[in-house]
Design an enzyme around this catalytic site. Structure first.
Site, PDB file in Angstrom:
ATOM      1  N   TRP A 101      -7.574  13.086  -6.674  1.00  0.00           N
ATOM      2  CA  TRP A 101      -6.328  12.792  -5.951  1.00  0.00           C
ATOM      3  C   TRP A 101      -5.166  13.578  -6.556  1.00  0.00           C
ATOM      4  O   TRP A 101      -4.323  14.104  -5.831  1.00  0.00           O
ATOM      5  CB  TRP A 101      -6.037  11.295  -5.928  1.00  0.00           C
ATOM      6  N   ASP A 171       1.528   8.145  -7.619  1.00  0.00           N
ATOM      7  CA  ASP A 171       0.572   7.727  -6.597  1.00  0.00           C
ATOM      8  C   ASP A 171      -0.063   6.448  -7.132  1.00  0.00           C
ATOM      9  O   ASP A 171      -0.830   6.478  -8.081  1.00  0.00           O
ATOM     10  CB  ASP A 171      -0.482   8.829  -6.393  1.00  0.00           C
ATOM     11  N   LYS A 195      -6.307   0.064  -0.095  1.00  0.00           N
ATOM     12  CA  LYS A 195      -7.022  -0.283  -1.323  1.00  0.00           C
ATOM     13  C   LYS A 195      -6.673  -1.716  -1.730  1.00  0.00           C
ATOM     14  O   LYS A 195      -7.530  -2.573  -1.816  1.00  0.00           O
ATOM     15  CB  LYS A 195      -6.672   0.684  -2.452  1.00  0.00           C
TER      16      LYS A 195
HETATM   17  C1  PLP Z   1      -7.497   6.598  -1.489  1.00  0.00           C
HETATM   18  C2  PLP Z   1      -6.511   7.330  -2.287  1.00  0.00           C
HETATM   19  C3  PLP Z   1      -5.737   8.366  -1.727  1.00  0.00           C
HETATM   20  C4  PLP Z   1      -5.902   8.825  -0.290  1.00  0.00           C
HETATM   21  O1  PLP Z   1      -5.269   7.942   0.555  1.00  0.00           O
HETATM   22  P1  PLP Z   1      -5.231   8.168   2.156  1.00  0.00           P
HETATM   23  O2  PLP Z   1      -4.581   6.908   2.615  1.00  0.00           O
HETATM   24  O3  PLP Z   1      -6.633   8.338   2.632  1.00  0.00           O
HETATM   25  O4  PLP Z   1      -4.394   9.352   2.439  1.00  0.00           O
HETATM   26  C5  PLP Z   1      -4.819   8.995  -2.542  1.00  0.00           C
HETATM   27  N1  PLP Z   1      -4.638   8.631  -3.821  1.00  0.00           N
HETATM   28  C6  PLP Z   1      -5.364   7.639  -4.388  1.00  0.00           C
HETATM   29  C7  PLP Z   1      -5.127   7.267  -5.814  1.00  0.00           C
HETATM   30  C8  PLP Z   1      -6.320   6.958  -3.640  1.00  0.00           C
HETATM   31  O5  PLP Z   1      -7.043   5.981  -4.194  1.00  0.00           O
END
Ligand code: PLP
Length: 359
Positions: A101, A171, A195
């Protein structure tokens, strides 16, 4: 089959109580005679839903009043681009590479300016969080970007980098609301909902007011934070139903005692699994102990066939989505807020049985 114990990394398990409320409100939300999916996003009903969701999230995370909260679309992926587009004024940012990511965030940012990768754990397949030396940080960077929890590898920062005047951008997709964070330490936080917060389709952005500017007219309207701040996430049609479910999750979490209370439960859940992994002669954790995630726990037997057999037998017993990410292999148990302690206890009992049978 009834409800399973769902260890999916995302989209992932939601609180049963929330699903029941949503079910009950499906045909007639609060006497409106319609579901939330069917109502105008300009209605007084929907206005109440999105405002309450924001208020509850502010409450849960103790978000200071000089921060704006946005419910946007396009997932965390779109934030990988929106962050540099809007925040790179001097054209320079620091990033830490802790996995897939982070890498995606880095490659998007490179389209908009100079990226310094301050540290990386790629040398060891991202099984740890690298030590960060503030001496190496760019003093004149527009921001400093980290991924607080690395969903695929199961690592997490246990202390935040000291970036001084440079805004810290995070993030937080896979660990928002799982542990206490001091929001005032960040310039911007973003998190996809699927998540630990709700269904896919909405990404939450928490941004410090002074970072909301409009100095680059060439940025597409939908990709400007300023537009969404000014219209309070209602510039265009928001992901109405996803925001509504997030709101129900926030209310559930408040009833559970809030973030500090769920953090204790999360620590307890993670300890049950890690303690077993540390004592087992068959299963092993794959991550440096000091950097272990509370949310995503990868583990292996060291034998691919045995891993496959385990995943298959576990699924037959109702422990589903335990297959590790294709880049890591083995198994991964994602134990987000909505996974009850009993789910982790039952999984560990099953692992013990499996180990005894296959010694
Ligand atoms: C799942 C995830 C993403 C991607 O998220 P999307 O909603 O599919 O764009 C980005 N960063 C982290 C840490 C993730 O767990």
């Amino acid at each position: 089959m009834g409800r399973v114990f769902n260890f999916s990394a995302g989209p992932s398990v939601l609180p049963e109580e929330v699903l029941k409320i949503a079910g009950n409100e499906m045909m007639d939300w609060h006497g409106s005679g319609m579901s939330v999916m069917e109502m105008s996003h300009r209605s007084k009903w929907y206005d109440g839903i999105i405002k309450q969701a924001e208020a509850d999230l502010r409450d849960l995370m103790d978000i200071p009043s000089n921060y704006k909260v946005l419910f946007l679309q396009g997932g965390a992926y779109t934030q990988f681009a929106m962050v540099p587009m809007n925040l790179m004024k001097k054209g320079k940012a620091d990033y830490v590479n802790t996995g897939a990511w982070s890498k995606k965030a880095i490659s998007e940012a490179r389209k908009f300016g100079k990226v310094n990768v301050i540290a990386s754990s790629e040398d060891s397949s991202f099984t740890y969080i690298p030590e960060l030396d503030p001496e190496t940080f760019s003093k004149d960077a527009d921001y400093f970007h980290i991924t607080t929890n690395n969903t695929i590898y199961g690592t997490r920062y246990t202390k935040l980098p000291e970036t001084g005047k440079v805004p810290l951008v995070a993030d937080m997709s896979s660990n928002i609301l799982s542990e206490k964070y001091d929001v005032s330490k960040f310039g911007l936080i973003y998190a996809g909902a699927q998540k630990n917060m709700g269904p896919a389709g909405v990404v939450v952005v928490i941004i410090r007011e002074d970072l909301v500017t409009d100095t680059q007219p060439e940025i597409p309207t939908m990709l400007k934070y300023k537009i969404h701040v000014e219209s309070q996430s209602l510039y265009n049609t928001p992901p109405c139903y996803s925001v509504y479910i997030c709101g129900l999750v926030y209310q559930w979490l408040k009833k559970m005692g809030g973030v500090s209370a769920i953090q204790k439960v999360n620590q307890e859940k993670a300890a049950i699994l890690y303690d077993f992994l540390d004592s087992s002669s068959m299963f092993k954790g794959t991550v440096a102990k000091k950097d272990r995630s509370l949310m995503n726990i990868p583990f292996i037997t060291g034998d691919k066939d045995l891993d496959a057999q385990f995943i298959q037998e576990a699924a037959a017993k109702g422990f589903v989505n335990l297959k590790g990410h294709r880049s890591v292999g083995g198994m991964r148990a994602s134990i987000y807020n909505a996974m009850p302690v009993e789910g982790v206890q039952a999984l560990v009992s099953f692992m013990k049985e499996f180990e005894a049978k296959n010694k």
